[in-house]
Design an enzyme around this catalytic site. Structure first.
Site, short mmCIF file in Angstrom:
data_model
loop_
_atom_site.label_atom_id
_atom_site.label_comp_id
_atom_site.label_asym_id
_atom_site.label_seq_id
_atom_site.Cartn_x
_atom_site.Cartn_y
_atom_site.Cartn_z
N THR A 86 -5.32 0.24 8.98
CA THR A 86 -4.03 -0.03 8.35
C THR A 86 -3.33 1.26 7.95
O THR A 86 -2.11 1.35 7.95
CB THR A 86 -4.26 -0.92 7.11
OG1 THR A 86 -4.78 -2.16 7.57
CG2 THR A 86 -2.99 -1.17 6.33
N THR B 157 -10.04 -0.47 6.46
CA THR B 157 -10.85 -0.83 5.30
C THR B 157 -11.94 -1.87 5.62
O THR B 157 -12.95 -1.94 4.94
CB THR B 157 -9.97 -1.40 4.16
OG1 THR B 157 -9.24 -2.52 4.68
CG2 THR B 157 -9.02 -0.37 3.61
N ASP B 158 -11.71 -2.66 6.67
CA ASP B 158 -12.57 -3.84 6.88
C ASP B 158 -14.04 -3.50 7.14
O ASP B 158 -14.92 -4.23 6.69
CB ASP B 158 -12.02 -4.70 8.03
CG ASP B 158 -10.73 -5.40 7.64
OD1 ASP B 158 -10.40 -5.44 6.44
OD2 ASP B 158 -10.04 -5.92 8.54
N1 ASP Z 1 -7.74 -4.72 9.53
C1 ASP Z 1 -7.52 -3.40 8.99
C2 ASP Z 1 -8.63 -2.50 9.47
O1 ASP Z 1 -9.71 -2.59 8.96
C3 ASP Z 1 -7.50 -3.49 7.51
C4 ASP Z 1 -7.28 -2.20 6.80
O2 ASP Z 1 -7.42 -1.10 7.30
O3 ASP Z 1 -6.95 -2.31 5.59
O4 ASP Z 1 -8.41 -1.73 10.36
#
Ligand code: ASP
Length: 326
Positions: free
Chosen positions: A14, A97-98
């Protein structure tokens, strides 16, 4: 004299996401902005770098829900290559983040002790780069601050002003910018206006990895380890289906991690299916679906069963895969 360097490895997420509207914090595409542009958009970066040279490399450009071994190996190799250069003060990795906690833990277990003497810091964002108030630039700036702090070492994660250890960091919220948590341990430090306020040592002695897994990247046959969860009404069908399909699969099942209820418990039917799996040579690791705490054992586990104290199911899976490869 060669100047010190900070290397940033981009993997997407993200933090590199783009939405069609600045007010949209969720309807974006992750992994769109390249790492050089992302760094170029961080105000105050040159001050924070304290004269260090900034080097960037795009390792991947993905949503971290799609993270897997090929990117992990590319990251491990890139870290090794850059850290072989003594003028590299630290490595930053921008990540979704995932699955950040899994990548952090993988690197924690796979980088050598010498490599872990310098900080390898994962950072991320919950809002895309196009948001009205993106959190990525501040997180990158904070990560640089931690990277250049003389007390930093090992694999760390920096998000929303908190510094977490790879062993403990866990995504705990689906939406808030302060999405990470270190469970019972709490964060190692806070970043406040370019200063790091440490609450704990970056790598307490008891948390040093017992063994470091040197991966033979040429001939990696990644052992398949799946995760199953115990829940009210769960039976044995998933475990039995996994084992039955394994015989014919191109990549046979080598391990099952159970995200058990409470202190790693499973219902009687699932327990018997797991014991059957263990008897056929599949390793079974018990963890808990609880967000905090680890499985506390009293007495011996059934043959072929193990636990990894304090590890969540996803981290137990990383550790078991590495043990099976070792
Ligand atoms: N779906 C995204 C990822 O993990 C979520 C994020 O980065 O906050 O790439």
């Amino acid at each position: 004299m060669t100047s010190r360097k900070v290397v940033v490895l981009g993997t997407g997420g993200t933090i590199a996401g783009r939405a069609s509207s600045g007010s949209d914090n969720v309807g974006y595409k992750a992994g769109e902005v390249n790492i050089a542009d992302l760094l170029g958009a961080v105000p105050g970066m040159s001050d924070r770098l304290q004269g260090c040279e900034l080097i960037s490399e795009q390792i991947a450009q993905i949503d971290s829900k799609d993270m897997g071994w090929s990117v992990w190996l590319a990251l491990q190799q890139a870290c090794g290559r850059h850290l072989a250069d003594q003028s590299v003060a630290a490595i930053l990795i921008t990540h979704g983040t995932d699955t950040l906690e899994e990548t952090a833990f993988f690197l924690h277990l796979c980088l050598s002790e010498a490599e872990r003497c310098r900080p390898v810091i994962l950072t991320c964002a919950m809002r895309p780069a196009t948001a009205l108030t993106p959190d990525g630039p501040q997180n990158i700036l904070d990560a640089v601050t931690v990277a250049l702090d003389s007390r930093s070492s090992g694999v760390l994660a920096v998000c929303a002003g908190a510094v977490h250890a790879a062993q403990h960091v866990q995504k705990a919220h689906t939406y808030r910018v302060d999405a990470f948590d270190s469970g019972d341990t709490g964060p190692l430090a806070w970043v406040e206006e370019g200063q790091v306020r440490w609450c704990q040592s970056p790598l307490p002695a008891e948390d040093k990895p017992k063994s470091v897994y040197a991966l033979d990247t040429g001939a990696v046959q990644v052992p398949r380890v799946e995760i199953v969860m115990n829940y009210a009404g769960a039976g044995d069908s998933l475990v039995r289906a996994l084992c039955a399909a394994s015989a014919a699969a191109a990549s046979p099942l080598k391990g099952i991690v159970v995200a058990g209820t409470g202190n790693g418990t499973v219902n009687a039917d699932m327990q018997s299916a797991l014991e059957h799996a263990a008897a056929s040579g599949i390793q079974v690791a018990l963890s808990s679906r609880c967000a905090k705490g680890g499985v506390v054992c009293s007495g011996a586990l059934p043959l072929g069963f193990r636990t990894y104290p304090g590890l969540s199911a996803v981290k137990a899976r990383v550790q078991l895969m590495l043990e099976l490869m070792a």
